[in-house]
Structures are given as structure tokens and as C-alpha cells.
Design an enzyme around this catalytic site. Structure first.
Site, PDB file in Angstrom:
ATOM      1  N   GLN A 219      52.977  74.143  73.389  1.00 53.93           N
ATOM      2  CA  GLN A 219      53.576  73.094  72.569  1.00 53.93           C
ATOM      3  C   GLN A 219      54.653  73.655  71.633  1.00 53.93           C
ATOM      4  OE1 GLN A 219      51.911  70.712  68.879  1.00 53.93           O
ATOM      5  NE2 GLN A 219      51.077  69.817  70.751  1.00 53.93           N
TER       6      GLN A 219
ATOM      7  N   MET B  61      45.654  71.711  67.570  1.00 60.55           N
ATOM      8  CA  MET B  61      45.499  71.544  66.130  1.00 60.55           C
ATOM      9  C   MET B  61      45.751  72.892  65.460  1.00 60.55           C
ATOM     10  SD  MET B  61      42.206  69.001  65.991  1.00 60.55           S
ATOM     11  CE  MET B  61      42.375  68.758  64.225  1.00 60.55           C
ATOM     12  N   GLU B  62      46.814  72.951  64.668  1.00 60.06           N
ATOM     13  CA  GLU B  62      47.234  74.218  64.088  1.00 60.06           C
ATOM     14  C   GLU B  62      46.166  74.798  63.179  1.00 60.06           C
ATOM     15  OE1 GLU B  62      51.044  76.177  61.733  1.00 60.06           O
ATOM     16  OE2 GLU B  62      50.484  74.112  61.344  1.00 60.06           O
TER      17      GLU B  62
ATOM     18  N   ASN C 155      45.416  58.288  71.657  1.00 59.91           N
ATOM     19  CA  ASN C 155      44.872  59.297  70.751  1.00 59.91           C
ATOM     20  C   ASN C 155      44.611  58.662  69.392  1.00 59.91           C
ATOM     21  OD1 ASN C 155      46.136  61.636  68.558  1.00 59.91           O
ATOM     22  ND2 ASN C 155      44.360  62.159  69.779  1.00 59.91           N
ATOM     23  N   GLY C 156      43.566  59.144  68.729  1.00 60.64           N
ATOM     24  CA  GLY C 156      43.275  58.696  67.367  1.00 60.64           C
ATOM     25  C   GLY C 156      41.892  58.097  67.213  1.00 60.64           C
ATOM     26  N   ASP C 157      41.080  58.679  66.333  1.00 64.16           N
ATOM     27  CA  ASP C 157      39.762  58.147  65.962  1.00 64.16           C
ATOM     28  C   ASP C 157      38.781  58.032  67.118  1.00 64.16           C
ATOM     29  OD1 ASP C 157      40.555  58.030  63.369  1.00 64.16           O
ATOM     30  OD2 ASP C 157      40.160  55.907  63.078  1.00 64.16           O
TER      31      ASP C 157
ATOM     32  N   CYS D 224      53.367  65.454  64.265  1.00 67.67           N
ATOM     33  CA  CYS D 224      52.749  66.148  63.130  1.00 67.67           C
ATOM     34  C   CYS D 224      53.121  65.476  61.812  1.00 67.67           C
ATOM     35  CB  CYS D 224      53.190  67.606  63.106  1.00 67.67           C
ATOM     36  SG  CYS D 224      52.461  68.544  61.729  1.00 67.67           S
TER      37      CYS D 224
ATOM     38  N   ARG E   5      40.469  65.889  66.512  1.00 64.43           N
ATOM     39  CA  ARG E   5      39.407  66.087  65.510  1.00 64.43           C
ATOM     40  C   ARG E   5      38.029  65.777  66.075  1.00 64.43           C
ATOM     41  NH1 ARG E   5      40.672  62.037  61.305  1.00 64.43           N
ATOM     42  NH2 ARG E   5      41.544  60.943  63.119  1.00 64.43           N
TER      43      ARG E   5
ATOM     44  N   LYS F 113      54.171  64.177  72.442  1.00 64.23           N
ATOM     45  CA  LYS F 113      53.215  63.435  71.625  1.00 64.23           C
ATOM     46  C   LYS F 113      53.960  62.867  70.426  1.00 64.23           C
ATOM     47  CE  LYS F 113      48.923  63.558  69.003  1.00 64.23           C
ATOM     48  NZ  LYS F 113      47.863  64.363  68.357  1.00 64.23           N
TER      49      LYS F 113
END
Length: 320
Positions: free
Chosen positions: A61, A1-2, A192-194, A91, A217, A132
Site C-alpha cells: 500500500q 493498519m499503521e 469496510n467499517g464497523d 486515512c 479493527r 481504498k
């Protein structure tokens, strides 16, 4: 995560356990052959066998649309010791997409195939090339075509964030759409996600059929989450979870304010710019943790308007 998960946070989060692999913040590739110092700035772990101090592997990455330059820089990263190359086709940031990077490339499966193929041919066979992506840009009509393009180009595995770029991070993540992708591919598909709770990880696995998951996150909201998922600690006391998270925050602060014993021991900006961490990334981290923890919210309220580094340090170290 940038802008969040740099080498310092990777070091601390992997110490907490439950993480099998880390990916660096993306390195933006245009038409430039990057100098060695860029790779070491983004991935100081290269000096430690491309592993965190706890031994967790780190993959580097890349994000870009130029197959030749992506391949050249990936090959250089491999020569420097990268344990794996990860390609970002997910992204959703407007600036990145406007410059034809990240999720916008999901409109062009042929170009994605060309990029992955070029990188795969450029790095040694023993160095994994992973990717990804999201389900798509405006819709998921090309999801399968993109996934198959990545696989046929030689990727070793694929992570899919179960939303389109247009959907951003708006709930829910559409894990059910991963089923068709998983069944069509022969390479591992990672969901991936939530994933913010142990229960989310279990539901994601049940719905998607994917056994491997990637957390972004969620780990910032709850640094203890990966270890909890591995142990499936449903009923673990939240105060115990917060105590471990607070310990990470306090160690983060200590590492920022404590000079290294020698200039080579740590990365230069780790010494020269503590404000970037304490008045920037620490507050950003606590803000994300506040979404899942009342204790984190209380601590964030104490520090969010404070700019004095000495006072910030005192507040964090005095927290209990």
C-alpha cells in the site's frame, strides 16, 4: 493498519483462516525514490513471493499525492515482486491529511484520477491496482465522483470505508451509502467499517449489497472473526474463540523472544527490538481485543503496567 498489522501479525492472523488478501501498512510517498530496503522492511513477504507463510497474498500500500513518484515507486514494488498495489485515499489521521495524504485528497477527484492513472500505467497489466477511500472528507457529496474517478483511471477494485473523514470512527458506519456506489461501478466494491461480529458482516452485506468485505479493527478485537464469518458460526462458544485467540497471542510472544536460526531467516528488528513488540504492539493488540472479550480484558489488566520483558513473557505464556 499503521503501527499494528505488520508482517508478524499478518503471518499469525492469516494462519487462523478466513482471509483472502492482506494489505501492508502504508508506505508514505513524497518526492523520493525509495530504496529497496524500504519495501523489504514494510513487506518482508516479498522474499516469499509476496505471500504470508500460509500462502495468503499481500498487496503493498502507498499513500501520497505526487502522481509521478507514486508511479515510480509502484513500478519498483512490482519489479520486486509485489502481487498488487493498493492506494490509500482513506486515512483520517490529522498529520497525514495536513501533508496532503489520505482522506484529504477526496476533495480533489481530478488529482485522485491522476494518481491512480499514473500508477496503473506504471505497473504491468497483470499486477492489480486497487484503492481504498472514505465516503468523503467533510461530507459525502463527492463520493460517487471520487469512486468513478478511481474506476475510470483503471483501478481493479475499490474499498470504501462507510464514513467521512469528519465522522472518523464514530458509529454507525453508513453502509446504505455504498448502494449507489456499487450500482454505478463496474469494478468490485468492497465494504469496510464497523464489522466486529459475524452478524455485522451479514448486515453489512445485506444493506450495502457488497459481497466482499474488508476488516481492520475487527480482526484486532477478534482474531478468529474472519474464519467465523466464512463458517457463519453464530453460536460458537466464546471460550473456544478465546482459546484460539490466546494461542495466537502466545505464538506471537514466542516468535518475538525466539532468535532465528540464521540472520536471513527473519527480519532484523524482529531479533533486535523485542520490547517494541511485547511492551508496545502486544499491549496495543490486547487493548483492542479487550473491547470485545472479557478474557482479553483480564489479560490486558495483568500486563498493561508491566515493563519487564521476562515478566511479560511469563504472564502471556502462563495464561489459560
Amino acid at each position: 493498519m499503521e503501527g499494528v498489522v505488520d508482517f508478524l501479525l499478518r503471518e499469525l492472523l492469516t494462519e487462523a483462516g478466513g482471509i483472502d488478501l492482506c494489505v501492508t501498512e502504508f508506505i508514505r510517498i513524497t518526492d523520493t525514490r525509495l530504496p529497496t530496503q524500504t519495501f523489504h522492511r514494510i513487506c518482508p513477504e516479498l522474499k516469499n513471493g509476496c505471500r504470508t507463510r500460509g500462502g495468503t497474498p499481500v498487496h503493498i500500500q502507498f499513500l501520497g499525492n505526487n502522481p509521478e513518484m507514486m508511479a515510480y515507486n509502484a513500478a519498483k514494488a512490482a519489479r520486486l515482486g509485489a502481487l498488487g498495489i493498493d492506494l490509500n485515499f482513506g486515512c483520517p489521521a490529522k498529520t497525514v491529511n495536513r501533508h496532503k495524504g489520505g482522506a484529504v485528497l477526496l476533495k480533489e477527484p481530478e488529482l485522485i484520477h491522476e494518481i491512480v492513472s499514473a500508477v496503473r500505467k506504471a505497473v504491468p497489466a497483470e499486477v492489480p491496482v486497487t484503492a481504498k477511500m472514505r465516503l468523503g472528507y467533510l461530507d459525502s457529496d463527492l463520493a460517487l465522483e471520487n469512486a468513478q474517478a478511481i474506476e475510470s483511471a483503471g483501478a481493479n477494485s475499490l474499498v470504501v470505508h462507510a464514513r467521512t473523514k469528519l465522522q472518523g470512527y464514530k458509529p454507525p458506519a453508513h453502509w446504505q451509502e455504498l448502494v449507489a456506489l456499487r450500482e454505478a461501478l463496474s469494478i468490485p466494491l468492497i465494504a469496510n467499517g464497523d464489522i466486529f461480529k459475524v452478524e455485522d458482516a451479514q448486515r453489512c452485506r445485506e444493506i450495502s449489497g457488497c459481497q466482499d468485505i474488508m476488516i481492520g479493527r475487527g480482526i484486532l478485537r477478534d482474531p478468529d472473526l474472519p474464519a467465523a464469518i466464512v463458517a457463519s458460526q453464530h453460536t460458537q462458544c466464546q471460550e473456544e474463540r478465546w482459546a484460539r485467540s490466546l494461542s495466537l497471542i502466545q505464538r506471537f510472544t514466542e516468535k518475538v523472544i525466539t532468535p532465528p536460526e540464521s540472520p536471513e531467516q527473519e527480519h532484523p528488528y524482529f531479533i533486535n527490538n523485542p520490547r517494541r513488540y511485547l511492551d508496545g504492539r502486544l499491549k496495543q493488540w490486547l487493548s483492542m481485543m479487550s473491547k470485545s472479550s472479557t478474557n482479553a480484558q483480564i489479560l490486558f489488566e495483568k500486563v498493561k503496567r508491566e515493563s519487564c520483558l521476562q515478566t511479560l513473557t511469563h504472564i502471556i505464556q502462563a495464561a489459560s
